[in-house]
Structure formats: C-alpha cells, structure tokens
Design a protein around this motif. Sequence first.
Motif, PDB file in Angstrom:
ATOM      1  N   TRP A 279     -14.914   9.275 -70.854  1.00  0.00           N
ATOM      2  CA  TRP A 279     -15.188   9.271 -69.457  1.00  0.00           C
ATOM      3  C   TRP A 279     -14.983  11.066 -68.939  1.00  0.00           C
ATOM      4  CZ3 TRP A 279     -10.640   5.484 -67.876  1.00  0.00           C
ATOM      5  CH2 TRP A 279     -11.138   4.346 -68.263  1.00  0.00           C
ATOM      6  N   TRP A 280     -14.236  11.780 -69.491  1.00  0.00           N
ATOM      7  CA  TRP A 280     -14.431  13.210 -69.079  1.00  0.00           C
ATOM      8  C   TRP A 280     -15.908  13.839 -69.703  1.00  0.00           C
ATOM      9  CZ3 TRP A 280     -11.882  15.880 -66.169  1.00  0.00           C
ATOM     10  CH2 TRP A 280     -10.599  15.566 -65.636  1.00  0.00           C
ATOM     11  N   LEU A 305     -20.864  18.905 -76.887  1.00  0.00           N
ATOM     12  CA  LEU A 305     -21.236  19.784 -75.765  1.00  0.00           C
ATOM     13  C   LEU A 305     -20.373  19.608 -74.680  1.00  0.00           C
ATOM     14  CD1 LEU A 305     -25.110  19.555 -75.791  1.00  0.00           C
ATOM     15  CD2 LEU A 305     -23.731  21.291 -76.618  1.00  0.00           C
ATOM     16  N   TYR A 306     -19.685  18.335 -74.319  1.00  0.00           N
ATOM     17  CA  TYR A 306     -19.131  18.353 -72.976  1.00  0.00           C
ATOM     18  C   TYR A 306     -18.064  17.622 -73.289  1.00  0.00           C
ATOM     19  CZ  TYR A 306     -23.795  19.088 -71.208  1.00  0.00           C
ATOM     20  OH  TYR A 306     -25.093  19.885 -70.827  1.00  0.00           O
ATOM     21  N   ALA A 307     -17.382  16.940 -74.248  1.00  0.00           N
ATOM     22  CA  ALA A 307     -16.285  16.194 -74.411  1.00  0.00           C
ATOM     23  C   ALA A 307     -14.967  17.100 -74.684  1.00  0.00           C
ATOM     24  CB  ALA A 307     -16.326  15.278 -75.611  1.00  0.00           C
ATOM     25  N   PRO A 308     -13.970  16.819 -74.460  1.00  0.00           N
ATOM     26  CA  PRO A 308     -12.643  17.545 -74.441  1.00  0.00           C
ATOM     27  C   PRO A 308     -12.326  17.450 -75.911  1.00  0.00           C
ATOM     28  CG  PRO A 308     -12.201  16.132 -72.724  1.00  0.00           C
ATOM     29  CD  PRO A 308     -13.599  15.935 -73.107  1.00  0.00           C
ATOM     30  N   ASP A 309     -12.460  16.366 -76.713  1.00  0.00           N
ATOM     31  CA  ASP A 309     -12.353  16.340 -78.164  1.00  0.00           C
ATOM     32  C   ASP A 309     -13.891  15.696 -78.577  1.00  0.00           C
ATOM     33  OD1 ASP A 309     -11.790  15.761 -80.751  1.00  0.00           O
ATOM     34  OD2 ASP A 309     -10.160  14.082 -80.351  1.00  0.00           O
ATOM     35  N   PRO A 310     -14.553  16.806 -79.205  1.00  0.00           N
ATOM     36  CA  PRO A 310     -15.780  16.546 -79.776  1.00  0.00           C
ATOM     37  C   PRO A 310     -15.985  15.589 -80.851  1.00  0.00           C
ATOM     38  CG  PRO A 310     -15.427  18.904 -79.426  1.00  0.00           C
ATOM     39  CD  PRO A 310     -14.154  18.161 -79.163  1.00  0.00           C
ATOM     40  N   SER A 311     -14.723  15.332 -81.588  1.00  0.00           N
ATOM     41  CA  SER A 311     -14.824  14.591 -82.760  1.00  0.00           C
ATOM     42  C   SER A 311     -14.346  12.961 -82.482  1.00  0.00           C
ATOM     43  CB  SER A 311     -13.906  14.811 -83.946  1.00  0.00           C
ATOM     44  OG  SER A 311     -12.508  14.936 -83.330  1.00  0.00           O
ATOM     45  N   ASP A 312     -14.074  12.667 -81.201  1.00  0.00           N
ATOM     46  CA  ASP A 312     -13.913  11.224 -80.856  1.00  0.00           C
ATOM     47  C   ASP A 312     -14.889  10.796 -80.268  1.00  0.00           C
ATOM     48  OD1 ASP A 312     -12.533   9.089 -80.618  1.00  0.00           O
ATOM     49  OD2 ASP A 312     -10.860  10.123 -79.259  1.00  0.00           O
ATOM     50  N   VAL A 313     -16.048  10.321 -80.413  1.00  0.00           N
ATOM     51  CA  VAL A 313     -17.002   9.844 -80.069  1.00  0.00           C
ATOM     52  C   VAL A 313     -16.949   8.251 -79.731  1.00  0.00           C
ATOM     53  CG1 VAL A 313     -19.563   9.519 -80.180  1.00  0.00           C
ATOM     54  CG2 VAL A 313     -18.589  11.476 -81.166  1.00  0.00           C
TER      55      VAL A 313
END
Length: 437
Positions: A279-280, A305-313
Amino acid sequence: MRDLVLLVIIGWCFLQAFRRPWIGILCWTWISIMNPHQLTWQVKSLPVAAAIGGATLVGLFTTKDRRDFSLNRESITLILLMVWFTITLPFAMLWDGSFELYKRVMKIDLMVLVTMVLLYTRRHVMLFVWVNVISVGFYGVKGGMFTVATGGSYRVWGPDNTYIEGNNEMALAAVMVIPLMRFLQMQLQAKWAKGVMTFCMLMMAASALGSHSRGALLAIAAMGFVMWLRSKNKLLSGVGMVVVALVLLSFMPAEWWERMGTIKTYKEDGSAMGRINAWWMAWNLAKANFFGGGFFIWTASIFALYAPDPSDVHAAHSIYFQMLGEQGFIGLILFLTLFGFAWGSAKYLRVQGKRQAETQWLSDLGAMVQVSLVGYAVGGAFLSLSYWDLPYNMVVMVVLGRRWLARKAWLTEKPEPVIILPPWLAKRFKKKAVPQP
C-alpha cells in the motif's frame, strides 16, 4: 461428456446472440464470471467468451429488439474511467504486462456498457441477477458443503485461471452474492424454493468462512450489521443472526481461530505487513507519477523504486490501493465516484420502490445491492479486485432498475416468466384452463 454438454450450451448461446443479443449478454456474463469452460478438459482452451461476446456485439446492431443507448451518470463515469485507462496506458512503467491486462479490463467494461443497452425489462433484470448468483453460487454452495463436511479443516478455493481463484477472492465473491440471494428469495413464492435459497445462503457463508479469509470475516460482519439495521424486527433478526453465526463458527477448527486472531495482532503477521508495504508502494508511486504506473506494477523492479521494504513484494491486496497505484489519483477518484453513484441509485430504488406494490421488487433490489456494496467496500479493502465483473454488474442492476422505474414500465409490460424455455417445452408448463361449472 462434460465438454460435449458445455459445447452444446455454448453453441446455443452463440446462435441466440445474433438474433436475441440480450440472451447473448446473459450467456457472456455467465461465462465471464463462472468460467464453466475451466471445468472441462478441452473446451477450456477455446476462446468461448470472445465468441459469445463477438456474436452479441453483432446482434447489438442487427437486432430488432429494443435497445436503450441513453446515458446516465454511472455509464458516463465508467466511460470516463475507460478513457482514463487509455490515456494512462502509454505511460505504463512495464508496457507488455500492462497492455495485456488493459485489453482484458476494457473487454469487461465494454460488455458492461453493452449490458446497459440490451437489458430493459423486469424479466431481463431478474435473469441478470439470477445469472450472477448462479455463476458464483455454484462454487460457493459446493465450497460451503465441503467446509461443513470437513469441519473447516481445508481452505475453499475458487476456479483456476479466474479473478476469484484465490481463497480470499472466492470468499469475497461468496459474501457479495449472499444479499443478491436474499433479494431473489424475497421474490419467490413457493415455500420449498425459499427454503432452498436459505440453505444456499448458509452454505455461501460457510464457504466464506471456510476460505480462512480474514477480510471475508470483516465483510460478513459489516454486511450483517447493515442488514440488521434494515430489518423491521431488529430483535428477532438480531437473535437469528447470532444463532446462525454460532452454528457456522462451531464448525471452524483451532487453526481458523488462530488465523482470525491475527486481525488484532497484524503487526506480528508477515502477510499483513506485506500488504501494508504494498500500500505504501502504491501511495509513493502515485505521488511521483500523475498517470500511475500502469496495470502491471506489482513486481520487484517497481518495489525497488517506491516500497519502504523493497524485498517484500506483494500484490495490491486492496481495490483502493490497486487503483491508486495503477491509475493514479484521477483513476481512484473516478472509481470511487462510480460506486458512489451506484450506492446513491440503490438508495433511490430502496426508497422510491416502496411507493407502490408493482415496484416493491425494486426497493428490495436497491436494499440488497447496497448490502453487497458494503461487502465489496470492506472486503475489497484487502483484495485486488478493482476490475472484476461482479461489482460492475451490480452497478448495471441499479441502472436498469432506475430506468424501469422512470418510465413506469409496470403500466405497459406484460408479465413474462423468468425462466427461458423452448416453445414446445413451455407449453407443457402452462396451466390448463379449468372449465367453469
């Protein structure tokens, strides 16, 4: 044998779509939502939806049946949303995936508009509701019986290769159809038919619980509260709802209760935190890109590019954040406006339909569509079902209902049977005239 039977039915639908396209649109709705061809061995590889849809579009311009091309606020908003999808497509961050999903969504939305043009009588509306209910109810009732038989030890899943193949998506579909079943039950006269519909509604609720979906539980609770508010005898209906809930919940195993308990402790649940991360990501993407990211953004490269935690897709897991991330703030506003208008039209039917006996069925329809929309609004907050057919079909229901009410169709329409039968078979069901003494 299953393939052969389905081919015969689809062939009949295909031929009828040219001459009577309103039957074609009902068949297309059935195929699009239920996806019966996915239950076969060979037919599932055939483009059956495209064939029925194409035949219906041809019939739309060749039929002698009445058509209504008038616009309303819901259809205009849907057209604007489709235009916005087309505008944002060239700016998609991942073009190939976005273009494929764009074509799928536009086909659905186009047929929604065609449905508004082709259906106009009370019989059409009732059949349209029945088709939507049966399409989801087939899986929901079967899943509910499976849940009761196994004590809820296994999750209920939807049909493969569809919008509702996941357990969470299947649960929301079952929840949304329960109020439509209640609407149909209110129109039935035979006690046995009402009893059968009660059984089906209970099984749909059991199926939703058997999916182990936390969002479905919240959606059922929200819908139950609205239905209780609308009931005439709040004490009796409240006691009835509590009894039904206790009976259904008694079937659920310990692992079900543990999973539902994570609603309160979501910060300790990896799945819940993954959704919040998605959501973020959608929020950050929409702020940085006026046109959104396109239909295909839930990938590692975009999260980087946009997620607070890039590894948690994760997928969007929210109709609101899915629309926001993919179509930007304009897309989200149009989406909310469309269903806001539908809610208003459903309320109009609920209030105005009470004024005469001939329109009471519209009051029932408006009230139950509102309850279904509550389920979609709550349960959809945790699922990626922004483009699924059923919510848009409920928009169609209230649009058709308002048109029927506005032209005072009960004064001119002749009563017609809801079930379509061949002429030679229909004669057998006609009541014979009783000779007068």
